[in-house]
Design a protein around this motif. Sequence first.
Motif, PDB file in Angstrom:
ATOM      1  N   GLU A  13       5.957  -7.484 -14.802  1.00  0.00           N
ATOM      2  CA  GLU A  13       4.620  -6.401 -15.315  1.00  0.00           C
ATOM      3  C   GLU A  13       3.432  -7.615 -15.347  1.00  0.00           C
ATOM      4  OE1 GLU A  13       4.707  -4.317 -19.262  1.00  0.00           O
ATOM      5  OE2 GLU A  13       6.329  -3.133 -19.072  1.00  0.00           O
ATOM      6  N   ALA A  14       3.849  -8.456 -14.460  1.00  0.00           N
ATOM      7  CA  ALA A  14       2.197  -9.044 -14.140  1.00  0.00           C
ATOM      8  C   ALA A  14       1.491  -9.009 -12.957  1.00  0.00           C
ATOM      9  CB  ALA A  14       3.232 -10.456 -14.129  1.00  0.00           C
ATOM     10  N   ASN A  15       1.861  -8.267 -11.897  1.00  0.00           N
ATOM     11  CA  ASN A  15       1.922  -8.166 -10.832  1.00  0.00           C
ATOM     12  C   ASN A  15       1.826  -6.897  -9.767  1.00  0.00           C
ATOM     13  OD1 ASN A  15       1.127 -11.862 -10.182  1.00  0.00           O
ATOM     14  ND2 ASN A  15       3.522 -11.237 -10.023  1.00  0.00           N
ATOM     15  N   PRO A  16       1.529  -6.038 -10.598  1.00  0.00           N
ATOM     16  CA  PRO A  16       2.057  -4.077 -10.186  1.00  0.00           C
ATOM     17  C   PRO A  16       1.353  -3.830  -8.843  1.00  0.00           C
ATOM     18  CG  PRO A  16       0.369  -4.536 -12.073  1.00  0.00           C
ATOM     19  CD  PRO A  16       0.839  -6.520 -12.059  1.00  0.00           C
ATOM     20  N   GLU A  17      -0.325  -4.641  -8.520  1.00  0.00           N
ATOM     21  CA  GLU A  17      -0.994  -4.917  -7.224  1.00  0.00           C
ATOM     22  C   GLU A  17       0.274  -5.318  -6.438  1.00  0.00           C
ATOM     23  OE1 GLU A  17      -1.435  -6.895  -9.716  1.00  0.00           O
ATOM     24  OE2 GLU A  17      -2.882  -6.932 -10.063  1.00  0.00           O
ATOM     25  N   LEU A  18       1.582  -5.738  -6.324  1.00  0.00           N
ATOM     26  CA  LEU A  18       2.015  -6.004  -4.843  1.00  0.00           C
ATOM     27  C   LEU A  18       3.076  -4.630  -4.639  1.00  0.00           C
ATOM     28  CD1 LEU A  18       3.754  -9.455  -6.190  1.00  0.00           C
ATOM     29  CD2 LEU A  18       2.206  -9.053  -5.211  1.00  0.00           C
ATOM     30  N   GLU A  19       3.853  -3.817  -5.673  1.00  0.00           N
ATOM     31  CA  GLU A  19       3.543  -2.709  -4.631  1.00  0.00           C
ATOM     32  C   GLU A  19       2.708  -1.540  -3.731  1.00  0.00           C
ATOM     33  OE1 GLU A  19       4.581  -0.034  -7.634  1.00  0.00           O
ATOM     34  OE2 GLU A  19       5.491  -2.051  -9.186  1.00  0.00           O
ATOM     35  N   ARG A  20       1.728  -1.735  -3.513  1.00  0.00           N
ATOM     36  CA  ARG A  20       0.559  -1.204  -2.286  1.00  0.00           C
ATOM     37  C   ARG A  20       0.724  -2.114  -1.653  1.00  0.00           C
ATOM     38  NH1 ARG A  20      -3.899   2.194  -4.949  1.00  0.00           N
ATOM     39  NH2 ARG A  20      -4.143   2.337  -7.455  1.00  0.00           N
ATOM     40  N   PRO A  68     -15.871  -2.490   7.069  1.00  0.00           N
ATOM     41  CA  PRO A  68     -14.289  -3.452   7.505  1.00  0.00           C
ATOM     42  C   PRO A  68     -13.814  -4.432   6.687  1.00  0.00           C
ATOM     43  CG  PRO A  68     -15.988  -4.818   8.456  1.00  0.00           C
ATOM     44  CD  PRO A  68     -16.860  -4.053   7.585  1.00  0.00           C
ATOM     45  N   LEU A  69     -12.497  -3.754   6.424  1.00  0.00           N
ATOM     46  CA  LEU A  69     -10.865  -4.393   5.874  1.00  0.00           C
ATOM     47  C   LEU A  69     -10.617  -5.176   6.014  1.00  0.00           C
ATOM     48  CD1 LEU A  69     -10.529  -1.874   2.911  1.00  0.00           C
ATOM     49  CD2 LEU A  69     -11.752  -3.744   3.017  1.00  0.00           C
ATOM     50  N   PRO A  70      -9.805  -6.342   5.823  1.00  0.00           N
ATOM     51  CA  PRO A  70      -8.683  -7.308   7.006  1.00  0.00           C
ATOM     52  C   PRO A  70      -7.518  -6.088   6.832  1.00  0.00           C
ATOM     53  CG  PRO A  70      -8.996  -8.548   5.104  1.00  0.00           C
ATOM     54  CD  PRO A  70     -10.049  -7.524   4.493  1.00  0.00           C
ATOM     55  N   ASP A  71      -7.037  -6.041   8.447  1.00  0.00           N
ATOM     56  CA  ASP A  71      -6.136  -4.629   8.268  1.00  0.00           C
ATOM     57  C   ASP A  71      -4.887  -4.989   7.597  1.00  0.00           C
ATOM     58  OD1 ASP A  71      -4.065  -3.864  10.914  1.00  0.00           O
ATOM     59  OD2 ASP A  71      -2.803  -5.391  10.144  1.00  0.00           O
ATOM     60  N   GLU A  72      -4.371  -5.807   6.793  1.00  0.00           N
ATOM     61  CA  GLU A  72      -3.261  -5.983   5.890  1.00  0.00           C
ATOM     62  C   GLU A  72      -3.658  -5.175   4.276  1.00  0.00           C
ATOM     63  OE1 GLU A  72      -3.978 -10.190   6.091  1.00  0.00           O
ATOM     64  OE2 GLU A  72      -4.401  -8.630   7.772  1.00  0.00           O
ATOM     65  N   ALA A  73      -5.405  -5.460   4.142  1.00  0.00           N
ATOM     66  CA  ALA A  73      -5.825  -4.809   2.946  1.00  0.00           C
ATOM     67  C   ALA A  73      -5.488  -3.564   2.504  1.00  0.00           C
ATOM     68  CB  ALA A  73      -7.643  -5.175   3.127  1.00  0.00           C
ATOM     69  N   SER A  74      -5.553  -3.391   1.190  1.00  0.00           N
ATOM     70  CA  SER A  74      -5.358  -1.645   0.915  1.00  0.00           C
ATOM     71  C   SER A  74      -6.120  -1.530   0.399  1.00  0.00           C
ATOM     72  CB  SER A  74      -3.851  -1.599   0.157  1.00  0.00           C
ATOM     73  OG  SER A  74      -3.957  -2.646  -0.879  1.00  0.00           O
ATOM     74  N   LEU A  75      -6.853  -0.309   0.470  1.00  0.00           N
ATOM     75  CA  LEU A  75      -7.990   0.500  -0.113  1.00  0.00           C
ATOM     76  C   LEU A  75      -7.351   0.779  -1.627  1.00  0.00           C
ATOM     77  CD1 LEU A  75     -11.027   0.322  -1.306  1.00  0.00           C
ATOM     78  CD2 LEU A  75     -10.553   2.617   1.025  1.00  0.00           C
ATOM     79  N   SER A  76      -7.683   0.107  -2.774  1.00  0.00           N
ATOM     80  CA  SER A  76      -7.357   1.093  -3.601  1.00  0.00           C
ATOM     81  C   SER A  76      -8.166   2.235  -4.590  1.00  0.00           C
ATOM     82  CB  SER A  76      -6.799  -0.500  -4.699  1.00  0.00           C
ATOM     83  OG  SER A  76      -5.504  -1.178  -3.352  1.00  0.00           O
ATOM     84  N   GLU A  77      -8.888   1.302  -4.734  1.00  0.00           N
ATOM     85  CA  GLU A  77      -9.826   2.281  -5.573  1.00  0.00           C
ATOM     86  C   GLU A  77     -10.382   2.850  -4.977  1.00  0.00           C
ATOM     87  OE1 GLU A  77     -10.613   1.072  -9.719  1.00  0.00           O
ATOM     88  OE2 GLU A  77     -12.987   1.680  -9.586  1.00  0.00           O
ATOM     89  N   ALA A  87      -2.234  10.126 -10.319  1.00  0.00           N
ATOM     90  CA  ALA A  87      -1.113   9.073 -10.091  1.00  0.00           C
ATOM     91  C   ALA A  87      -2.368   7.537  -9.850  1.00  0.00           C
ATOM     92  CB  ALA A  87      -0.796   9.255  -8.537  1.00  0.00           C
ATOM     93  N   ASN A  88      -3.047   8.171  -9.360  1.00  0.00           N
ATOM     94  CA  ASN A  88      -3.988   6.319  -8.176  1.00  0.00           C
ATOM     95  C   ASN A  88      -4.493   6.026  -9.797  1.00  0.00           C
ATOM     96  OD1 ASN A  88      -4.885   4.530  -6.825  1.00  0.00           O
ATOM     97  ND2 ASN A  88      -6.328   5.029  -6.562  1.00  0.00           N
ATOM     98  N   ALA A  89      -4.944   6.985 -11.011  1.00  0.00           N
ATOM     99  CA  ALA A  89      -5.889   6.197 -12.226  1.00  0.00           C
ATOM    100  C   ALA A  89      -5.303   5.663 -12.111  1.00  0.00           C
ATOM    101  CB  ALA A  89      -6.407   8.056 -12.677  1.00  0.00           C
ATOM    102  N   ASP A  90      -3.142   6.123 -13.121  1.00  0.00           N
ATOM    103  CA  ASP A  90      -2.260   5.458 -13.655  1.00  0.00           C
ATOM    104  C   ASP A  90      -1.948   4.367 -12.923  1.00  0.00           C
ATOM    105  OD1 ASP A  90      -2.618   8.249 -15.407  1.00  0.00           O
ATOM    106  OD2 ASP A  90      -0.692   8.512 -14.668  1.00  0.00           O
ATOM    107  N   ARG A  91      -2.019   4.071 -12.140  1.00  0.00           N
ATOM    108  CA  ARG A  91      -1.725   2.803 -11.093  1.00  0.00           C
ATOM    109  C   ARG A  91      -2.949   1.587 -11.647  1.00  0.00           C
ATOM    110  NH1 ARG A  91       1.791   1.843  -7.734  1.00  0.00           N
ATOM    111  NH2 ARG A  91       2.923   3.831  -6.891  1.00  0.00           N
ATOM    112  N   ARG A  92      -4.069   2.773 -11.163  1.00  0.00           N
ATOM    113  CA  ARG A  92      -4.905   1.468 -11.340  1.00  0.00           C
ATOM    114  C   ARG A  92      -5.367   0.501 -12.738  1.00  0.00           C
ATOM    115  NH1 ARG A  92      -6.349  -2.048  -9.505  1.00  0.00           N
ATOM    116  NH2 ARG A  92      -9.490  -2.049 -10.096  1.00  0.00           N
ATOM    117  N   ALA A  93      -4.679   1.870 -13.604  1.00  0.00           N
ATOM    118  CA  ALA A  93      -4.964   1.390 -14.914  1.00  0.00           C
ATOM    119  C   ALA A  93      -4.019   0.288 -15.866  1.00  0.00           C
ATOM    120  CB  ALA A  93      -4.220   2.566 -16.285  1.00  0.00           C
ATOM    121  N   ARG A  94      -2.883   0.523 -14.863  1.00  0.00           N
ATOM    122  CA  ARG A  94      -1.355  -0.917 -14.756  1.00  0.00           C
ATOM    123  C   ARG A  94      -1.502  -1.910 -14.594  1.00  0.00           C
ATOM    124  NH1 ARG A  94       4.171   1.190 -12.835  1.00  0.00           N
ATOM    125  NH2 ARG A  94       4.775   2.080 -14.774  1.00  0.00           N
TER     126      ARG A  94
END
Lengths: 201, 688
Positions: free
Chosen positions: B539-546, B88-97, B606-613
């Motif tokens: 460029e400090a918080n790119p995770e905010l986009e997800r 399970p994950l929290p409702d608002e969580a984003s599985l990113s990798e 796309a996701n690999a690049d996003r994760r690198a960032r």
Amino acid sequence: MKRVADNLLPRLGCAAALALAAWAAGAHSDVFVLERAALERGELWRLWTGHLVHGNGTHYAYDVGAAALLFCAFGPALRLLWMAPVIGVGLLVSQPDVEHYYGLSAWLHAWVVAACADEALASRGHRRILAAALLLGALAKATWEARLGASVFTSELDFGGPVLHASHLVGALVGLLPLLQRALWTDRRRGGGAICRDALP
Amino acid sequence: MKPFHELSTSMGLALSGLCLVLPATAAWGQTIDDDLGSAPSVASVQGKLHLRSHDVDVVINNGFATTTIDQVLANPTDRALEATWSFPLPDEASLSELSMWVGGTRVIGEVIEKGEAQRIYEEERKAGESAALAERNGFFDYRVSVSRVPAQGEVKVRVVYYQPLDIDQGVGRYLYPLQNGNTDDANMNQSFWSMEKEVTGGMTIDVTLKTAFPIDGLHSPSHAALTTGLESEELWRASWQGTGPVLDRDFVLLYRLAEDVPARIELLTSRYADQGEGTFMAVITPGDDLQEITHGTDWMFVVDVSGSMAGDKLRVSSQGVVQAMESLRPEDRFQVIQFATNHRVLTRDWVQPGTSEARAAALAVSNLQTAGSTNLFGALDAAYERLDADRPTAIILVSDGVANTGPHEYRDFIKMAKAHDARLFTFVIGNSANARLLGDLASLSGGFAKTVSVQDEVGAHLMLARDRMSHEAMHGVRFRMDGKTVVHPKRKPSLYLGQQLVLFGRYEKSGASELSVSARISGEERTWTVPVELPAIDEANPELERLYAMAAIADLERAEWLDGKSAGETRSAITDMAVQYSLVTDHTSMVVVAEGRKAAYGLGNANADRRAREQDAARTRAQAGNQVQVQTGGAPLGGSRSAHAPSRARKRGRSGGGGGGALGPVELLGIAGLVALGLSGRKRGRRA
């Protein structure tokens, strides 16, 4: 043992009556639970009935099971009737923060302590030592729990509400009252002297 | 034997029901080498895979947490096995990798449409290639499959997810869900029963906690052996390790901010040079000037006693409800409803605290037994019907949260909540509840929703609801920023004493701007405006986009559930957004194939690049100070302090209480010994 067997039926009847009463009291706990405010309103029956109310099935099963064992072994006694209200009053007087109480266990502690005292006085040799050890063990356990505010043995079980540990000590102390009564009565009759086996009925 | 992909639905459910369910825990294995595509009897392969290690790294950085789970699956058998597990994950969580080490190299998964992802995974699996697939199973859980764990070999898998975190009453709470979910559905329950609890090589949890404000302390009610270290007042570290059956209880971490932290708005931003719009996360913390309300409140406690609540869930729920009942004010009244397939009212009428009737109700709640399924709609409908229109009313719903009997469509519940005027506070016990539904119901009514673990102090959470109903609240909270902005969630929630509101949005115009928060407090409209600086580049918080995208998708899903007619369009919009931001949703999945085989399926990076960032930014953040904008002061939010003072519930001792005496098994044994002594004495007495 045969005498026990002869008396078993009425004793089991007492245990069943107690179990039934406790079950009924649980269904109407609002009028039976021991409650300080209700006593002040004059609802004195709660001094007896409060012991019959239980938090949940586990609580009920343990208490009624223990009472059934004691009934089978020792049979009913008049003192069980006066111990109940004395425990209630003792608890409310000694614990001013307590507003309500329910459960048989304080009364069972009283019964166990009184029975141990009887056995210690009535027996000799190993039996006397064993009974005295049980008596001291029960008193030590109740004192320890009251001091710690936690159960020595029951912490893992769910009794449907907070356990009022001080009630066990109050019950155990009330269980000593027959011993005290006997000592004083014997003292008067004999003009002093120690409690001894001859003084027992 | 049927090929795996041709198994009937029921067999598929049975199979999925027998997978191991835990945050990244192995699973049942399926033999794949000799007869590719065939599924052996589940019972014969279940438990063949071992979980060699399970390492959790958590970084809490101001308003959001990044959780990275590395685990190694070991196959001690002589045949390659497929692994499947769910978590399970929290409702608002984003599985990113979802990534997997193939030939010593980490390969990161890419997000595509769900059906296509399944097809690619199946093809790779049948070809005997290494592949992995992450899917979302509604609000229940996420499922991961690894196509091939080699014979006598190991596979290392990584899962990363982000989640926003708020601070409640000055206390932050992070949950790593490990305990079972919560459904009456037989198949789902079966899967939880077969959960693997054992980590053969050991489990570690490392937490880094960084905030813009001093932290008083942190502790874990679930893992008391957690060791903590303070690097500065704003930076703490904590760690825990264990072996054996360590995957059977949630990890809960609590951290408390200093009490003199002011009311504030915290703003985190993200904008890269190649992006037309920036992204922000705003965390609003009201002040302590919400006044106490003196008139009494009616409380309707609605307690779930369905079969899935058995055990710890019902125990902590009933204890919590009893505590909350006993802590009500004399001017309050309450009723209690228990529900499963049917509901039953435990009180004849409204009951005043401290009375004999209240005591009887408490005993009845303590005696609740579980059975049946969950007719949530029927119970809430009954609760609404019993309310007294002349008094302020709150409904406290305690449930593990899956309606499966009676009306259970999202729109049915929303329609019911709109038809009544009572605040609904939902307390969801467990990790796989329909948190979105319960949260939206609560929000719509002006209440709030809480998801709690059995490791939490449920009573304290319930008493927070009581504290909040006894104070003014900010209703219909709106958030505005100069220029063109989009904010999610779109609903206008209520904000209670000590609560935070977390919002995500996009902005076009950079530079100096004004941010305003408006709300109704006791019928009066009030607005608070503060200046902010929206950066052209951050460029400090790119995770905010997800996180923004997840909030936007949640709003789209609400629309999909409410309006069945436009479901097709909404579904298409969700898919497009999820692919753009590489998010796993009900319509998209993440698939991992070896680097050399990506091109064959048209999978990009796309996701690999996003994760690198994101990883670059995380490394920079770890070395730099806090980069959160904090605005304080001003009405109506700006009490000199935030409402972080300990609640009355926490301050109040248990005076005026009571309880029962209780015997345990050992005492019973002692009594039995005494009985035996008494009986044997009489026997010998007769002989004498």
